[in-house]
Write a protein that holds these residues in place. Structure first.
Motif, PDB file in Angstrom:
ATOM      1  N   LYS A   1       1.722  -6.251  -0.133  1.00 20.73           N
ATOM      2  CA  LYS A   1       2.149  -5.297  -1.160  1.00 20.73           C
ATOM      3  C   LYS A   1       1.281  -4.041  -1.129  1.00 20.73           C
ATOM      4  O   LYS A   1       1.797  -2.915  -1.212  1.00 20.73           O
ATOM      5  CB  LYS A   1       2.063  -5.950  -2.544  1.00 20.73           C
ATOM      6  CG  LYS A   1       2.508  -5.024  -3.674  1.00 20.73           C
ATOM      7  CD  LYS A   1       2.257  -5.650  -5.037  1.00 20.73           C
ATOM      8  CE  LYS A   1       0.766  -5.704  -5.353  1.00 20.73           C
ATOM      9  NZ  LYS A   1       0.492  -6.109  -6.751  1.00 20.73           N
TER      10      LYS A   1
ATOM     11  N   GLN B   1       3.505  -0.692  -0.386  1.00 20.90           N
ATOM     12  CA  GLN B   1       4.006  -0.009  -1.569  1.00 20.90           C
ATOM     13  C   GLN B   1       3.605   1.464  -1.591  1.00 20.90           C
ATOM     14  O   GLN B   1       2.539   1.854  -1.125  1.00 20.90           O
ATOM     15  CB  GLN B   1       3.493  -0.693  -2.837  1.00 20.90           C
ATOM     16  CG  GLN B   1       2.030  -0.485  -3.133  1.00 20.90           C
ATOM     17  CD  GLN B   1       1.596  -1.102  -4.445  1.00 20.90           C
ATOM     18  OE1 GLN B   1       2.378  -1.756  -5.120  1.00 20.90           O
ATOM     19  NE2 GLN B   1       0.342  -0.907  -4.820  1.00 20.90           N
TER      20      GLN B   1
ATOM     21  N   ASP C   1       6.446  -9.024  -5.346  1.00 20.71           N
ATOM     22  CA  ASP C   1       5.155  -9.712  -5.379  1.00 20.71           C
ATOM     23  C   ASP C   1       5.195 -10.917  -6.310  1.00 20.71           C
ATOM     24  O   ASP C   1       4.784 -12.026  -5.933  1.00 20.71           O
ATOM     25  CB  ASP C   1       4.083  -8.715  -5.829  1.00 20.71           C
ATOM     26  CG  ASP C   1       2.719  -9.370  -6.029  1.00 20.71           C
ATOM     27  OD1 ASP C   1       2.071  -9.670  -5.022  1.00 20.71           O
ATOM     28  OD2 ASP C   1       2.318  -9.548  -7.191  1.00 20.71           O
TER      29      ASP C   1
ATOM     30  N   TRP D   1       7.953  -3.347  -5.521  1.00 26.25           N
ATOM     31  CA  TRP D   1       6.975  -4.247  -4.929  1.00 26.25           C
ATOM     32  C   TRP D   1       6.333  -5.165  -5.965  1.00 26.25           C
ATOM     33  O   TRP D   1       5.919  -6.294  -5.647  1.00 26.25           O
ATOM     34  CB  TRP D   1       5.909  -3.465  -4.181  1.00 26.25           C
ATOM     35  CG  TRP D   1       6.338  -3.146  -2.775  1.00 26.25           C
ATOM     36  CD1 TRP D   1       6.774  -1.946  -2.283  1.00 26.25           C
ATOM     37  CD2 TRP D   1       6.419  -4.073  -1.690  1.00 26.25           C
ATOM     38  NE1 TRP D   1       7.110  -2.058  -0.965  1.00 26.25           N
ATOM     39  CE2 TRP D   1       6.892  -3.349  -0.558  1.00 26.25           C
ATOM     40  CE3 TRP D   1       6.124  -5.419  -1.543  1.00 26.25           C
ATOM     41  CZ2 TRP D   1       7.087  -3.944   0.683  1.00 26.25           C
ATOM     42  CZ3 TRP D   1       6.314  -6.019  -0.313  1.00 26.25           C
ATOM     43  CH2 TRP D   1       6.790  -5.288   0.787  1.00 26.25           C
TER      44      TRP D   1
END
Length: 238
Positions: free
Chosen positions: A75, A79, A91, A87
């Protein structure tokens, strides 16, 4: 099911309650070079092992910590400012998938060193979920509609008052559901509407009004759903 609840509680504590904003900022700036990324991973492993409280779970706790770190690192590297919301959702979904997978494969050998009644885990997880984790979730989800003039209206209000009001109202909703006073939820929503939306009407800011309404309805919806799930799980234990 209780194993999943314990691991969910560990996740909520590690990802939201005991992860300062300064850690998040440092991780985003330094990615794999951030010491807080590794402290965050260790915290998740420690919480998972301690809350489950079974010696045989230690390897699984370490697995959760390692996979959590991998997901977070992915992430952090992919991101962007415009995709943080996406994200964040990805996540959290991946973390829940990992937890679910561990629950499905773990074999309980009953070597416990940290145990409470199952009702405690259900209540504690629900209460923690209604605080900072839900606040962050709502803020992230509705950030796409955040009005530009929102900050100008915060000068006349207490610092973080809206956040604490949201937490308290969700806790009240859960309490009302668990005690069987569903009518009180309608009273609470009506009372907030009178005071909150009256102020917004005077401000004559339609976007801000709609923004607050969306946040309020999501907040109440999550609280009601959580309360009903908690009520169902508690009844199964009787």
């Amino acid at each position: 099911m209780i194993l999943f609840i314990k691991l969910l509680l560990a996740h909520l504590l590690g990802d939201f309650i005991w992860q300062p904003t300064s850690w998040v900022i440092h991780k985003e700036a330094n990615k794999h070079k951030s010491i807080y990324l590794y402290l965050h991973v260790l915290l998740h492993g420690f919480l998972s092992i301690i809350l489950v409280g079974e010696i045989s779970f230690i390897p699984y706790g370490l697995l959760i910590a390692a996979t959590h770190g991998i997901v977070d690192l992915i992430k952090l590297n992919f991101q962007k400012n415009k995709t943080k919301r996406t994200w964040f959702v990805i996540d959290q979904i991946l973390h829940l998938v990992i937890i679910t997978t561990v629950v499905l494969f773990y074999q309980n050998n009953n070597l416990s060193f940290f145990r409470f009644e199952n009702q405690f885990w259900i209540l504690m997880t629900g209460i923690i979920l209604m605080t900072k984790p839900t606040s962050i979730f709502i803020k992230t989800i509705i950030s796409i509609w955040s009005p530009e003039s929102q900050n100008s209206h915060q000068d006349n209000s207490l610092a973080n008052a809206g956040n604490y009001i949201g937490i308290l109202e969700r806790l009240f909703v859960v309490c009302f559901i668990l005690t069987g006073h569903f009518e009180a939820i309608g009273f609470l929503l009506a009372a907030k509407s009178i005071f909150r939306f009256g102020d917004l009407k005077e401000a004559k800011d339609r976007k801000l009004t709609e923004y607050v309404m969306i946040g309020t309805l999501i907040s109440f919806g999550i609280a009601i759903l959580t309360g009903l799930i908690m009520q169902f799980l508690l009844l199964q234990l009787l």
